[in-house]
Scaffold this active site. Structure first.
Site, PDB file in Angstrom:
ATOM      1  N   LYS A 183       0.877  -1.179   0.000  1.00 50.08           N
ATOM      2  CA  LYS A 183       0.000   0.000   0.000  1.00 50.08           C
ATOM      3  C   LYS A 183       0.909   1.222   0.000  1.00 50.08           C
ATOM      4  O   LYS A 183       1.411   1.642   1.040  1.00 50.08           O
ATOM      5  CB  LYS A 183      -0.889  -0.028   1.253  1.00 50.08           C
ATOM      6  CG  LYS A 183      -2.209   0.710   1.144  1.00 50.08           C
ATOM      7  CD  LYS A 183      -2.119   2.168   0.837  1.00 50.08           C
ATOM      8  CE  LYS A 183      -1.799   3.055   2.012  1.00 50.08           C
ATOM      9  NZ  LYS A 183      -1.672   4.497   1.612  1.00 50.08           N
ATOM     10  N   GLU A 259       9.672   1.511  10.683  1.00 47.13           N
ATOM     11  CA  GLU A 259      10.696   2.532  10.436  1.00 47.13           C
ATOM     12  C   GLU A 259       9.990   3.866  10.554  1.00 47.13           C
ATOM     13  O   GLU A 259       9.193   4.223   9.677  1.00 47.13           O
ATOM     14  CB  GLU A 259      11.259   2.387   9.016  1.00 47.13           C
ATOM     15  CG  GLU A 259      11.967   1.084   8.754  1.00 47.13           C
ATOM     16  CD  GLU A 259      13.419   1.108   9.173  1.00 47.13           C
ATOM     17  OE1 GLU A 259      13.982   0.039   9.350  1.00 47.13           O
ATOM     18  OE2 GLU A 259      13.968   2.221   9.326  1.00 47.13           O
ATOM     19  N   CYS A 293      13.710  10.812   6.759  1.00 46.61           N
ATOM     20  CA  CYS A 293      13.672  10.334   8.142  1.00 46.61           C
ATOM     21  C   CYS A 293      15.029  10.497   8.815  1.00 46.61           C
ATOM     22  O   CYS A 293      15.099  10.678  10.016  1.00 46.61           O
ATOM     23  CB  CYS A 293      13.203   8.895   8.183  1.00 46.61           C
ATOM     24  SG  CYS A 293      14.172   7.829   7.116  1.00 46.61           S
ATOM     25  N   GLU A 391       9.839  16.540  15.157  1.00 42.06           N
ATOM     26  CA  GLU A 391      10.293  16.291  13.795  1.00 42.06           C
ATOM     27  C   GLU A 391       9.579  17.262  12.854  1.00 42.06           C
ATOM     28  O   GLU A 391       8.351  17.237  12.745  1.00 42.06           O
ATOM     29  CB  GLU A 391       9.978  14.847  13.391  1.00 42.06           C
ATOM     30  CG  GLU A 391      10.549  14.498  12.044  1.00 42.06           C
ATOM     31  CD  GLU A 391      10.127  13.118  11.563  1.00 42.06           C
ATOM     32  OE1 GLU A 391       8.936  12.781  11.672  1.00 42.06           O
ATOM     33  OE2 GLU A 391      10.995  12.393  11.043  1.00 42.06           O
TER      34      GLU A 391
END
Ligand code: NAD
Length: 496
Positions: A183, A259, A293, A391
């Protein structure tokens, strides 16, 4: 001399990929290029029934052993053919990454080269995958540890590296003998569908790789909750990662690989090559517009050189070429979604309001169309500020200062994340002390974002569970079975 590629005349309509064939007939999402504002692709909004059919196909392909039953050499051969086809289609796939994601074409081409390497390493891993044996259990007992594929894997990917993140997982999942349902992010699904063409041409049997497109809330959630999916590999935000853990617990305790996010430190000592480190800092936060990331978003710099170093980084940032990602000379392209653009500009406003000083960037770049943000540096940041803790996922670097090695380590570890870190010093003692004490799954010494698919990647703490790539990446998609073999006659329990 640079070349500027042109935009497609009309958006391309894609089908979803189920059991070896593309299918249409569903309502479509229209995706506009974030760099140009023109529609480029139309992607099916699949139904939960489509997902169900894909899991059934993947289950059938797993249970009849059309893939898992092959030798590692035969699976590896398919992966090597896929690498060759990717080499041939490199520029086309890179072009679709640019259209949907907004990243520069030269960067996208480099990413496809990395993806080709992932398939080559995956091919080797398929051949080398093995278990263990125990020859030390006494003469009458022999032990073996078999590695078996986990089964049907659900793979959910984000929009920042749609093809690269896919290819850091798919070859390793295939090497293990698993089958899968993918997906992709709803805004960057094209290249995941193009990979289906590549794998079919390479000879992958039907039903092994399936792609169901749609939103995270419908298709993604249903995949995380599915009782017949044996493992879920999720890459994306920590918040959705948490919901995957709940969904796994509430369904079938599927194995999870996660992750997630990061707030990665780049630690610069006064004895480093400051020019090198400044280039690394500018690159580490601007690459992929900081939508990465492993972006090094917290600069932790020794106080004695901090002002000089911040000025060096700001000067480098001012020279970065922000522009149309279809121009081969562009280094920083568009922000991938309007929502992310708002989030980044919101954090820049918040940093100023919190009292940090803007040394570079700090504003949108107007190119007449699309959404762009200049690489930004904040100095005078303190650990309690939101820009130092959260973040941002954009090209915003926050500078904090330290006096001692211990203080640098404490600042680096002052986060809930633990994805990546970088340290710059010419002193081996400091380099290794920091490397050993900072909690992060990936570390760079006097460099940044270097490496290849031979080396595992993954996070500590709230940056995730498990490791992708390398031999760890293929082992991740296996489970071990311990086998005990009696040699000769077994000593009886019932006697007399
Ligand atoms: P996201 O979590 O919003 O979406 C990621 C994927 O999950 C998409 O395919 C999305 O459709 C799907 N999704 C959304 N809601 C879902 C739900 N409830 N259930 C199941 N699936 C759902 O993340 P994003 O905005 O696409 O990506 C940015 C985030 O990803 C950042 O936090 C970044 O740090 C992280 N990221 C991590 C890595 C890594 O390797 N650690 C790599 C890339 C991105």
């Amino acid at each position: 001399m640079t070349t500027l590629l042109s935009l497609p005349h009309s958006p391309r309509e894609f089908g979803f990929y189920l059991d070896g064939a593309f299918h249409g007939g569903r309502p479509l999402f229209e995706r506009a290029s974030p760099a140009h504002g023109v529609p480029v692709s139309r992607i099916p909004k699949c139904t939960v029934a489509d997902l169900e059919a894909a899991v059934v196909a993947a289950r059938r392909a797993f249970e009849d052993r059309r893939w898992a039953g092959l030798s590692g050499a035969a699976r590896g051969a398919v992966l090597l053919r896929a690498a060759d086809i990717l080499r041939r289609r490199r520029d086309e796939i890179a072009y679709w990454e640019v259209l949907e994601n907004g990243k520069p074409i030269s960067q996208a081409r480099g990413e496809i080269d990395h993806c080709i390497a992932c398939f080559e390493v995956g091919a080797g891993a398929a051949r080398l995958l093995h278990g263990d044996s125990f020859n030390n259990l006494g003469d009458s007992l022999f032990g073996m540890v078999l590695r078996e594929p986990v089964g049907v894997v659900g793979l959910i990917t984000p929009w920042n590296f749609p093809f690269l993140i896919l290819c850091e997982r798919v070859p390793f999942i295939l090497a293990s003998g698993c089958t899968m349902v993918v997906k992709p992010s709803e805004v960057t699904s094209a290249t995941t569908l193009l990979l289906a063409e590549v794998l079919a041409e390479a000879g992958l049997p039907n039903g092994v790789y399936n792609v169901i497109t749609g939103s995270g809330r419908s298709i993604g959630q249903a995949l995380t909750e599915h009782p017949d999916v044996d493992m879920l590999s999720f890459t994306g935000s920590t918040a959705v990662g948490r919901s995957c853990v709940h969904a796994a617990a509430d369904s079938n305790f599927k194995k999870l690989g996660l992750e997630l996010g990061g707030k990665n430190p780049i630690i610069v000592f006064a004895d480093s090559d400051l020019e090198d480190a400044a280039d690394g800092a500018a690159f580490g936060i601007s690459f992929n517009t900081g939508q990465c990331c492993v972006s090094s978003s917290r600069l932790i710099v020794e106080r004695s050189v901090a002002a000089e170093f911040e000025a060096l980084v700001a000067a480098k940032m001012a020279r970065i070429r922000v522009g149309d990602p279809l121009d081969a000379a562009t280094q920083v392209g568009a922000i991938t979604t309007a929502a992310q653009n708002d989030t980044i500009l919101g954090y820049i406003a918040r940093g100023t309001a919190e009292g940090a000083q803007l040394l570079a960037g700090g504003q949108a770049v107007d190119l007449g169309r699309g959404q762009y943000i200049a690489p930004t540096l904040f100095a005078g940041v303190t650990p309690d500020m939101a820009i130092a803790r959260e973040e941002i996922f954009g090209p915003v670097l926050c500078s904090l200062r330290f006096d001692t090695v211990e203080e640098a380590i404490a600042l680096a570890n002052d986060t809930v994340y633990g994805l990546a870190a970088s340290v710059w010093t010419k002193n081996i003692d400091k380099a290794l002390t920091v490397t050993r004490r900072v909690r992060a799954g990936r570390f760079w010494v006097n460099t940044i974002m270097a490496g290849g698919p031979e080396i595992p990647l993954g996070g500590f703490r709230q940056s995730g569970w498990g490791r992708e790539a390398g031999m760890s990446g293929v082992e991740e998609y296996t489970q071990t079975k311990s086998v005990h073999v009696e040699l000769g006659k077994r000593a009886h329990w019932v006697t007399g």
